[in-house]
Scaffold this motif. Structure first.
Motif, PDB file in Angstrom:
ATOM      1  N   VAL A 200       0.390  -1.220   0.115  1.00 25.64           N
ATOM      2  CA  VAL A 200       0.092  -0.187  -0.083  1.00 25.64           C
ATOM      3  C   VAL A 200       0.653   1.013   0.251  1.00 25.64           C
ATOM      4  N   ARG A 201       0.402   1.844  -0.879  1.00 18.03           N
ATOM      5  CA  ARG A 201       1.354   3.291  -0.856  1.00 18.03           C
ATOM      6  C   ARG A 201       0.556   4.367  -0.584  1.00 18.03           C
ATOM      7  N   ILE A 202       1.849   4.915   1.038  1.00 19.45           N
ATOM      8  CA  ILE A 202       1.857   5.307   2.545  1.00 19.45           C
ATOM      9  C   ILE A 202       1.805   7.122   1.701  1.00 19.45           C
ATOM     10  N   GLY A 203       2.333   7.578   1.075  1.00 17.38           N
ATOM     11  CA  GLY A 203       2.654   9.210   0.323  1.00 17.38           C
ATOM     12  C   GLY A 203       4.184   8.825   0.371  1.00 17.38           C
ATOM     13  N   GLU A 204       4.161  10.750   0.321  1.00 17.92           N
ATOM     14  CA  GLU A 204       5.589  11.197  -0.763  1.00 17.92           C
ATOM     15  C   GLU A 204       6.871  10.427  -0.325  1.00 17.92           C
TER      16      GLU A 204
ATOM     17  N   ALA B 200       8.405  12.369   6.627  1.00 19.62           N
ATOM     18  CA  ALA B 200       7.378  12.439   7.603  1.00 19.62           C
ATOM     19  C   ALA B 200       6.290  12.663   6.728  1.00 19.62           C
ATOM     20  N   LYS B 201       5.921  13.014   5.869  1.00 16.91           N
ATOM     21  CA  LYS B 201       4.825  12.451   4.445  1.00 16.91           C
ATOM     22  C   LYS B 201       4.425  10.931   4.840  1.00 16.91           C
ATOM     23  N   SER B 202       4.918  10.036   5.194  1.00  8.95           N
ATOM     24  CA  SER B 202       5.180   9.138   4.925  1.00  8.95           C
ATOM     25  C   SER B 202       5.043   7.299   5.474  1.00  8.95           C
ATOM     26  N   TYR B 203       6.643   7.124   6.023  1.00 11.00           N
ATOM     27  CA  TYR B 203       6.751   5.769   6.758  1.00 11.00           C
ATOM     28  C   TYR B 203       6.329   6.566   8.900  1.00 11.00           C
ATOM     29  N   LEU B 204       6.010   7.883   8.577  1.00 16.31           N
ATOM     30  CA  LEU B 204       6.390   8.365  10.036  1.00 16.31           C
ATOM     31  C   LEU B 204       4.888   8.666  10.290  1.00 16.31           C
ATOM     32  N   ASN B 205       3.437   8.292   9.040  1.00 14.49           N
ATOM     33  CA  ASN B 205       2.572   9.356   9.268  1.00 14.49           C
ATOM     34  C   ASN B 205       1.215   7.686   9.615  1.00 14.49           C
ATOM     35  N   ILE B 206       1.312   7.838  11.016  1.00 17.25           N
ATOM     36  CA  ILE B 206       0.118   7.219  11.623  1.00 17.25           C
ATOM     37  C   ILE B 206      -0.982   6.678  10.446  1.00 17.25           C
ATOM     38  N   GLU B 207      -1.693   7.866  11.110  1.00 17.31           N
ATOM     39  CA  GLU B 207      -2.825   7.611   9.875  1.00 17.31           C
ATOM     40  C   GLU B 207      -2.889   6.841   8.450  1.00 17.31           C
ATOM     41  N   ALA B 208      -1.998   7.166   8.365  1.00 20.00           N
ATOM     42  CA  ALA B 208      -2.020   6.178   6.467  1.00 20.00           C
ATOM     43  C   ALA B 208      -1.886   4.644   6.793  1.00 20.00           C
ATOM     44  N   ILE B 209      -0.606   5.014   7.860  1.00 20.67           N
ATOM     45  CA  ILE B 209      -0.397   3.143   7.989  1.00 20.67           C
ATOM     46  C   ILE B 209      -1.692   2.092   8.573  1.00 20.67           C
ATOM     47  N   LEU B 210      -2.249   3.094   9.566  1.00 26.29           N
ATOM     48  CA  LEU B 210      -3.630   2.449  10.344  1.00 26.29           C
ATOM     49  C   LEU B 210      -4.214   1.817   9.073  1.00 26.29           C
ATOM     50  N   GLN B 211      -4.570   3.660   8.329  1.00 27.39           N
ATOM     51  CA  GLN B 211      -5.362   3.537   7.509  1.00 27.39           C
ATOM     52  C   GLN B 211      -5.279   1.949   6.410  1.00 27.39           C
ATOM     53  N   ALA B 212      -3.733   1.876   5.699  1.00 28.45           N
ATOM     54  CA  ALA B 212      -3.462   0.860   4.662  1.00 28.45           C
ATOM     55  C   ALA B 212      -3.873  -0.527   5.527  1.00 28.45           C
TER      56      ALA B 212
ATOM     57  N   ILE C 235       0.830  -5.534  14.007  1.00 29.67           N
ATOM     58  CA  ILE C 235       1.748  -4.250  12.596  1.00 29.67           C
ATOM     59  C   ILE C 235       2.797  -4.308  13.751  1.00 29.67           C
ATOM     60  N   HIS C 236       4.032  -4.093  12.532  1.00 32.22           N
ATOM     61  CA  HIS C 236       5.421  -5.087  12.878  1.00 32.22           C
ATOM     62  C   HIS C 236       6.363  -3.336  12.998  1.00 32.22           C
ATOM     63  N   PRO C 237       6.239  -3.161  13.894  1.00 32.19           N
ATOM     64  CA  PRO C 237       7.346  -1.521  13.549  1.00 32.19           C
ATOM     65  C   PRO C 237       8.475  -1.981  12.709  1.00 32.19           C
ATOM     66  N   GLY C 238       8.895  -2.682  12.949  1.00 32.68           N
ATOM     67  CA  GLY C 238      11.127  -2.813  12.669  1.00 32.68           C
ATOM     68  C   GLY C 238      11.365  -2.569  13.403  1.00 32.68           C
TER      69      GLY C 238
ATOM     70  N   ASP D 125       2.114   6.433  21.041  1.00 34.29           N
ATOM     71  CA  ASP D 125       0.835   6.962  20.284  1.00 34.29           C
ATOM     72  C   ASP D 125       0.443   6.280  19.352  1.00 34.29           C
ATOM     73  N   PHE D 126       1.873   5.543  18.572  1.00 35.21           N
ATOM     74  CA  PHE D 126       1.280   4.743  17.635  1.00 35.21           C
ATOM     75  C   PHE D 126       1.040   3.433  18.060  1.00 35.21           C
ATOM     76  N   ALA D 127       1.739   2.964  19.049  1.00 34.87           N
ATOM     77  CA  ALA D 127       0.807   2.191  19.724  1.00 34.87           C
ATOM     78  C   ALA D 127      -0.499   2.371  20.882  1.00 34.87           C
ATOM     79  N   ARG D 128      -0.553   3.155  20.457  1.00 34.73           N
ATOM     80  CA  ARG D 128      -1.674   2.965  21.277  1.00 34.73           C
ATOM     81  C   ARG D 128      -3.098   3.529  20.172  1.00 34.73           C
ATOM     82  N   ALA D 129      -2.447   4.230  18.830  1.00 36.72           N
ATOM     83  CA  ALA D 129      -3.286   4.121  18.199  1.00 36.72           C
ATOM     84  C   ALA D 129      -4.075   3.381  17.337  1.00 36.72           C
ATOM     85  N   ALA D 130      -3.408   2.356  17.528  1.00 36.20           N
ATOM     86  CA  ALA D 130      -2.721   0.844  16.603  1.00 36.20           C
ATOM     87  C   ALA D 130      -3.954  -0.202  17.577  1.00 36.20           C
ATOM     88  N   MET D 131      -3.994  -0.231  18.879  1.00 34.52           N
ATOM     89  CA  MET D 131      -4.698  -0.677  19.794  1.00 34.52           C
ATOM     90  C   MET D 131      -5.937  -0.145  19.889  1.00 34.52           C
ATOM     91  N   GLU D 132      -6.117   1.208  19.843  1.00 34.37           N
ATOM     92  CA  GLU D 132      -7.358   1.736  19.798  1.00 34.37           C
ATOM     93  C   GLU D 132      -8.666   1.820  18.538  1.00 34.37           C
TER      94      GLU D 132
END
Lengths: 71, 446
Positions: free
Chosen positions: B49-53, B57-69, B78-81, B90-97
């Motif tokens: 899934v493409r998540i941005g530019e 900051a516009k892709s691999y750190l874009n929490i919303e785009a990754i959760l949507q994917a 999600i494995h964050p590497g 915040d990312f871990a919490r957002a995923a959990m929620e």
């Protein structure tokens, strides 16, 4: 007339010289960011900045002109 | 176990995670930026899934785009590497929620170790040693100077929310400290959104030794021995090995037990690494905890025979470890060299296109790489493009295999640090195991 060129591809993080400003040889005029590192780009010779050819946030390739100097 | 996992990372680590998922029958989802459209990790995943530019900051750190994917592809976890969002509470919490399992510790455990000041307090509570320093953040250069005078120069000035050596400096005098305080604080604010600084005593001729831990969700944890990671440049590791040539059985046990005590204090779950400084007298001091998979995890895998990504997945899926400390093997010796796209002399980045790349093969040799012949190395991401790992029955054999593999390694079209790696691994100082953190700095001064 001399130009300061990018030594590698990267993103312009900061422009340190303004048109009309006198810079010395070795003085940093632009800071690039490449691969998470800040790379200061110095003027190779002294001169007066005639034109700044890039803006902060611009993507540049190796060899691209960044700043034009008048000696 | 999960049926489908999204990998919120790129390069060699995304490929390495895909490899284990495939072996376990787990479907994989890659995410990618515009710069990585043709990347190997994208081609190898079952879906992408493409998540941005290109900028992170516009892709691999874009929490919303990754959760949507993840939602869009039906990934359960999600494995964050490492790096990127791997230590972002915040990312871990957002995923959990949103009902997606984050493969890693709880957001609370990430946060407890995320600020170096808070981590220090936690570690002291666990009864583990820390480097003498300011108790908490220092408010001003004046306060820093007063504390530095008490603990004695040289001191390390560090950003509370820093990483990768940014916002960190050794200072030898009050004058240096005052200058460094303002510049490092400003830099940390620009990079990490917080310019809070603290001080630590500079440990002399230190080694950087870290303990790998693995904890399940039932309160059971083990330590998978140590890794020696002293050979660094700009506070980033270049050569790592396991076991450490400097650590004996008694020290290994003491460090391992201290590591587990820290984990218990924060109810830590999943894989993690506790970094310590070890001085000449074998005193050890807690440095920081990485609440994620570590770049250099392969050396631990080579000597223990365990697949750390497999255990991350199992633990995250709720499985117990099912083995104890006495069951963990320690066979032979493993060394890892990080291959960086950088000029080996000036250690400056060298983006470009890889004209030709040939990976070495042989007994005990492992390659974890994110690129191939024809790959473009862009300036947007980390210069590390691969890792070469050599395992042998003992350190001498591992060194021998590493030397041969480095000689056979071909990388054309970009500058790489391979020449530096070859000289380091072939040096008398490396052979003697005399690897202190100043190894590469003093190298340049020969």
């Amino acid at each position: 007339m001399a130009t300061v060129q990018a030594t590698m591809a990267g993103i312009v993080l900061r422009v340190l010289a303004q048109p009309g400003q006198r810079v010395e040889a070795g003085q940093d005029v632009v800071v690039l960011e490449s691969m998470k590192m800040e790379i200061p780009i110095p003027a190779e010779q002294a001169g007066v900045v005639a034109e700044v050819l890039v803006n902060e946030g611009d993507f540049v390739n190796e060899g691209d002109d960044l700043v034009r100097l008048e000696s | 176990m999960f049926a489908k996992v999204l990998i919120a990372n790129r390069g060699e680590i995304a490929r390495r995670i895909i490899r284990t998922c495939r072996r376990l029958g787990i479907a994989t989802v890659a995410v990618y930026s515009d710069a990585d459209e043709k990347a190997l990790h994208v081609r190898e995943a079952d879906e992408a899934v493409r998540i941005g530019e290109a900028p992170v900051a516009k892709s691999y750190l874009n929490i919303e785009a990754i959760l949507q994917a993840a939602e869009q592809t039906g990934a359960e976890a999600i494995h964050p590497g490492y790096g990127l969002l791997s230590e972002n509470a915040d990312f871990a919490r957002a995923a959990m929620e949103r009902g997606i399992r984050f493969i890693g510790p709880s957001p609370e455990a990430i946060a407890a170790m995320g600020s170096k000041v808070a981590a220090r307090e936690t570690v002291k509570r666990a009864g583990a040693p820390v480097v003498p320093g300011s108790e908490g953040a220092v408010a001003s250069a004046d306060e820093a100077a007063r504390i530095a005078a008490e603990i004695g120069y040289p001191v390390m000035l560090k950003a509370s929310y820093g990483g990768g050596g940014i916002g960190m400096q050794v200072v030898n005098s009050e004058e240096e400290l005052r200058k460094a305080f303002a510049s490092n604080s400003a830099r940390a604010k620009a990079y990490f959104g917080n310019g809070e600084m603290f001080l630590e005593k500079r440990v002399q001729r230190p080694r950087h030794v870290e303990i790998q831990v693995l904890c399940d969700g039932q309160g059971h944890g083990v330590y998978l021995w140590e890794r020696e990671c002293s050979i660094q440049r700009r506070h980033q590791k270049v050569v790592e090995e396991a076991p450490s040539p400097f650590v004996d059985e008694a020290l290994r046990r003491r460090m391992g037990e201290a590591a587990l005590a820290i984990c218990r204090t924060i109810c830590y779950e999943n894989a993690g690494t506790l970094e310590f400084l070890v001085d000449e007298e074998k005193h050890f001091y807690f440095l920081e905890m990485n609440t994620r998979l570590q770049v250099e995890h392969p050396v631990t895998e080579m000597i223990t025979g365990l697949d750390l990504v497999e255990w991350q997945l199992r633990v995250a899926a709720g499985e117990p470890l099912g083995f104890g400390q006495d069951d963990i093997r320690r066979d032979g010796h493993a060394i890892e060299c990080r291959v960086y796209a950088e000029d080996p002399e000036k250690m400056l980045p060298s983006p470009g296109t890889i004209a030709r790349m040939v990976l070495p093969e042989g007994e005990g040799i492992r390659n974890d790489v994110g690129v191939e012949s024809g790959s473009e190395i862009t300036p947007f991401y980390d210069p590390m493009i691969g890792k070469l790992i050599a395992h042998g029955r003992d350190r001498a054999e591992a060194i021998d295999r590493m030397k041969q593999a480095l000689d056979a390694y071909v990388m054309e079209g970009i500058r790489s640090n391979l020449p530096l790696l070859r000289t380091v691994v072939a040096s008398d100082r490396f052979a003697a195991g005399d690897t202190t953190t100043d190894f590469l700095e003093s190298w340049g001064k020969r």
